[in-house]
Design a protein around this motif. Sequence first.
Motif, PDB file in Angstrom:
ATOM      1  N   THR A   1       0.839  -1.199   0.000  1.00 47.42           N
ATOM      2  CA  THR A   1       0.000   0.000   0.000  1.00 47.42           C
ATOM      3  C   THR A   1       0.873   1.248   0.000  1.00 47.42           C
ATOM      4  OG1 THR A   1      -1.697  -1.152   1.303  1.00 47.42           O
ATOM      5  CG2 THR A   1      -1.829   1.257   1.195  1.00 47.42           C
ATOM      6  N   ASP A   2       0.593   2.171  -0.901  1.00 47.88           N
ATOM      7  CA  ASP A   2       1.194   3.503  -0.826  1.00 47.88           C
ATOM      8  C   ASP A   2       0.282   4.384   0.011  1.00 47.88           C
ATOM      9  OD1 ASP A   2       3.413   2.868  -2.305  1.00 47.88           O
ATOM     10  OD2 ASP A   2       2.633   3.662  -4.191  1.00 47.88           O
ATOM     11  N   ASP A   3       0.770   4.826   1.162  1.00 46.98           N
ATOM     12  CA  ASP A   3      -0.016   5.675   2.066  1.00 46.98           C
ATOM     13  C   ASP A   3       0.315   7.137   1.769  1.00 46.98           C
ATOM     14  OD1 ASP A   3      -1.105   3.943   4.800  1.00 46.98           O
ATOM     15  OD2 ASP A   3       0.253   2.956   3.402  1.00 46.98           O
ATOM     16  N   TRP A   4      -0.596   7.811   1.077  1.00 45.83           N
ATOM     17  CA  TRP A   4      -0.359   9.196   0.680  1.00 45.83           C
ATOM     18  C   TRP A   4      -0.851  10.158   1.750  1.00 45.83           C
ATOM     19  CZ3 TRP A   4       2.517  10.623  -3.410  1.00 45.83           C
ATOM     20  CH2 TRP A   4       2.785   9.644  -4.372  1.00 45.83           C
ATOM     21  N   VAL A   5      -0.032  11.160   2.046  1.00 50.08           N
ATOM     22  CA  VAL A   5      -0.414  12.214   2.974  1.00 50.08           C
ATOM     23  C   VAL A   5      -0.122  13.555   2.308  1.00 50.08           C
ATOM     24  CG1 VAL A   5       0.136  10.762   4.964  1.00 50.08           C
ATOM     25  CG2 VAL A   5       1.859  12.368   4.101  1.00 50.08           C
ATOM     26  N   HIS A   6      -0.753  14.595   2.811  1.00 44.84           N
ATOM     27  CA  HIS A   6      -0.467  15.955   2.361  1.00 44.84           C
ATOM     28  C   HIS A   6       0.503  16.610   3.343  1.00 44.84           C
ATOM     29  CE1 HIS A   6      -3.305  16.197  -0.954  1.00 44.84           C
ATOM     30  NE2 HIS A   6      -4.193  15.592  -0.195  1.00 44.84           N
ATOM     31  N   LEU A   7       1.443  17.341   2.833  1.00 47.76           N
ATOM     32  CA  LEU A   7       2.363  18.073   3.690  1.00 47.76           C
ATOM     33  C   LEU A   7       1.626  19.180   4.420  1.00 47.76           C
ATOM     34  CD1 LEU A   7       5.481  18.421   1.332  1.00 47.76           C
ATOM     35  CD2 LEU A   7       5.128  16.747   3.157  1.00 47.76           C
ATOM     36  N   GLY A   8       1.789  19.244   5.752  1.00 44.95           N
ATOM     37  CA  GLY A   8       1.230  20.332   6.521  1.00 44.95           C
ATOM     38  C   GLY A   8       2.013  21.608   6.325  1.00 44.95           C
ATOM     39  N   ASN A   9       1.618  22.643   7.028  1.00 44.98           N
ATOM     40  CA  ASN A   9       2.268  23.945   6.845  1.00 44.98           C
ATOM     41  C   ASN A   9       3.764  23.891   7.167  1.00 44.98           C
ATOM     42  OD1 ASN A   9      -0.102  25.185   6.019  1.00 44.98           O
ATOM     43  ND2 ASN A   9      -0.684  25.785   8.114  1.00 44.98           N
ATOM     44  N   ASP A  10       4.094  23.240   8.291  1.00 48.50           N
ATOM     45  CA  ASP A  10       5.512  23.156   8.677  1.00 48.50           C
ATOM     46  C   ASP A  10       6.317  22.373   7.646  1.00 48.50           C
ATOM     47  OD1 ASP A  10       4.967  24.591  10.921  1.00 48.50           O
ATOM     48  OD2 ASP A  10       5.019  22.897  12.304  1.00 48.50           O
ATOM     49  N   GLU A  11       5.760  21.225   7.240  1.00 49.11           N
ATOM     50  CA  GLU A  11       6.478  20.396   6.282  1.00 49.11           C
ATOM     51  C   GLU A  11       6.610  21.101   4.926  1.00 49.11           C
ATOM     52  OE1 GLU A  11       3.338  17.425   7.588  1.00 49.11           O
ATOM     53  OE2 GLU A  11       3.868  19.347   8.485  1.00 49.11           O
TER      54      GLU A  11
ATOM     55  N   ARG B   1       9.412  16.776   8.988  1.00 50.47           N
ATOM     56  CA  ARG B   1       9.759  18.024   9.661  1.00 50.47           C
ATOM     57  C   ARG B   1       8.527  18.602  10.350  1.00 50.47           C
ATOM     58  NH1 ARG B   1      14.983  17.103  10.045  1.00 50.47           N
ATOM     59  NH2 ARG B   1      16.140  17.233   8.082  1.00 50.47           N
ATOM     60  N   GLY B   2       8.767  19.539  11.251  1.00 44.39           N
ATOM     61  CA  GLY B   2       7.654  20.216  11.903  1.00 44.39           C
ATOM     62  C   GLY B   2       7.213  19.526  13.188  1.00 44.39           C
ATOM     63  N   ARG B   3       6.149  20.082  13.798  1.00 43.42           N
ATOM     64  CA  ARG B   3       5.724  19.597  15.112  1.00 43.42           C
ATOM     65  C   ARG B   3       4.961  18.286  15.043  1.00 43.42           C
ATOM     66  NH1 ARG B   3       3.241  25.372  16.597  1.00 43.42           N
ATOM     67  NH2 ARG B   3       2.963  25.216  14.333  1.00 43.42           N
ATOM     68  N   SER B   4       4.039  18.188  14.114  1.00 44.76           N
ATOM     69  CA  SER B   4       3.243  16.955  13.995  1.00 44.76           C
ATOM     70  C   SER B   4       3.096  16.590  12.524  1.00 44.76           C
ATOM     71  CB  SER B   4       1.864  17.154  14.648  1.00 44.76           C
ATOM     72  OG  SER B   4       1.980  17.458  16.017  1.00 44.76           O
TER      73      SER B   4
ATOM     74  N   LEU C   1       2.727   6.333  13.221  1.00 44.08           N
ATOM     75  CA  LEU C   1       2.325   5.974  14.575  1.00 44.08           C
ATOM     76  C   LEU C   1       0.984   5.248  14.578  1.00 44.08           C
ATOM     77  CD1 LEU C   1       3.390   9.245  16.454  1.00 44.08           C
ATOM     78  CD2 LEU C   1       4.605   7.052  16.378  1.00 44.08           C
ATOM     79  N   ASP C   2       0.073   5.665  13.711  1.00 46.54           N
ATOM     80  CA  ASP C   2      -1.213   4.963  13.606  1.00 46.54           C
ATOM     81  C   ASP C   2      -1.020   3.523  13.148  1.00 46.54           C
ATOM     82  OD1 ASP C   2      -2.589   7.203  14.405  1.00 46.54           O
ATOM     83  OD2 ASP C   2      -3.167   7.825  12.374  1.00 46.54           O
ATOM     84  N   LEU C   3      -0.161   3.320  12.163  1.00 51.22           N
ATOM     85  CA  LEU C   3       0.098   1.966  11.662  1.00 51.22           C
ATOM     86  C   LEU C   3       0.706   1.096  12.752  1.00 51.22           C
ATOM     87  CD1 LEU C   3       1.567   2.849   8.143  1.00 51.22           C
ATOM     88  CD2 LEU C   3      -0.617   1.696   8.588  1.00 51.22           C
TER      89      LEU C   3
END
Length: 455
Positions: free
Chosen positions: A238-248, A270-273, A281-283
């Motif tokens: 599985t490719d788990d896609w996420v969007h970069l947050g503001n910090d990242e 990078r960034g706080r969360s 961590l969820d996985l």
Amino acid sequence: MTGGLAAAIVTRVERQPLDLSLLRGSLRAYQDFGARFILAQRRVIIGDEMGLGKTFQVIAAMTHLAAAEDATHFVVVCPASVTINWQREILQHSLLTPYLAHGEQRDQVLHDWASSSRSVLITTYETLRSLEWPPVQASMVTIDEAHYIKNPATKRTQACARLISASPYVALLSGTPMENRVDEFVELIRLVQPELLSSLDRPRLRLGPRAFRRAVAAVYLRRSQSDVLMELPERIDTDDWVHLGNDEMHAYRAAVEAGNWMAMRQAGFRGRSPEKLERLLDLCAEAGANGRKVVVFSYFLDVLERVCRELGPLAAGPITGAVPARRRQEVLDEFSSTDHLQVLVAQIQVGGIGLNIQSAAVVVLCEPQLKPSTEAQAIARVHRMGQIHRVEVHRLCAADSIDERIIALLVDKQRAFDDFAAHSALAAASSDATNPSRDALARQLIAAEQARLGI
């Protein structure tokens, strides 16, 4: 003609005697064939997919030579990370005696090996260059992870070539004999059977992969897990896609603007969360709730250290290049035998080679790698013989980032490997496979991202 060539080799291999009186354990049918192939053809490349027991096949060939032909001395050259594994496998599966020549006592160990009988010298690529060689002729030389010697200009390759040329039996082991270009595969063939090179000239390569596989049938044997391990549990990728947050995103744009290739690839942590970390961590939490252990791989030390901090006492490692081979095995043993350690954290270029981690059933890749073989080797540490659980593989990917371009690159490289090296004519088209160097590739991808972001 192809069928005749393959049939003739198969007949020769099947008629090859195999004395197993010094072997402990039972060979599977395909491993029996692999050991006989080494003996019948004498100087070969074993390209079996990771997890199929190439080590065991070599040990079987060595024990036959010791028992039936009075061979006394054998050599295994491998990366430092797998020396302990070779030592353990020889002790467990044979009546041969391993000698580990690596470190300050290497000269004394070399002397002890030369003075003994039915003995296997295990050494590293780097140590081989410093040994006073040869004190005695090796009846058989094995080069593990042989893609390490694909460049004939390196001292590592030249040292191995001298050793190979003096031995009547040679086995180059690599589940990935071609990582970037078909020329790399040709260089390995040059080491074992240079007389084949005339049939591997550029006009012949332009005829396509089928002609290439015909030409190398006498020297190259490869079987995949799907060919021979019908009982191997299912693997789900599985490719788990996420969007970069503001910090990242801020870190990513700064890295692109600076042309900082490594920082671009790490921006998702990078960034706080960061979203990648949250998904990881969820996985891990889900796997733990279901009683399944996890292996986390990353190329980057900063990423591994952050993962370890976030996981706290649940994490074992990190296993990195700075960790000695013996200590790596101790960490793995503790992880495998201890319930409270849920996640093994490892640098992919270290933990992806030579470790057997069947106690885990979930693999997390923190970022796409530049070569399919890097990911394949890491995953094969878990999805291999002895695994009884379904294996889940999660690759963390950041949308609208360099990750997308790297994944497209992986697809192209995997297609080239599948055409030329994923199959052998014995075990059963495309043009030249060429790719730029890693530095040139990084410059191209950075420039593409700078253009996309208007930087």
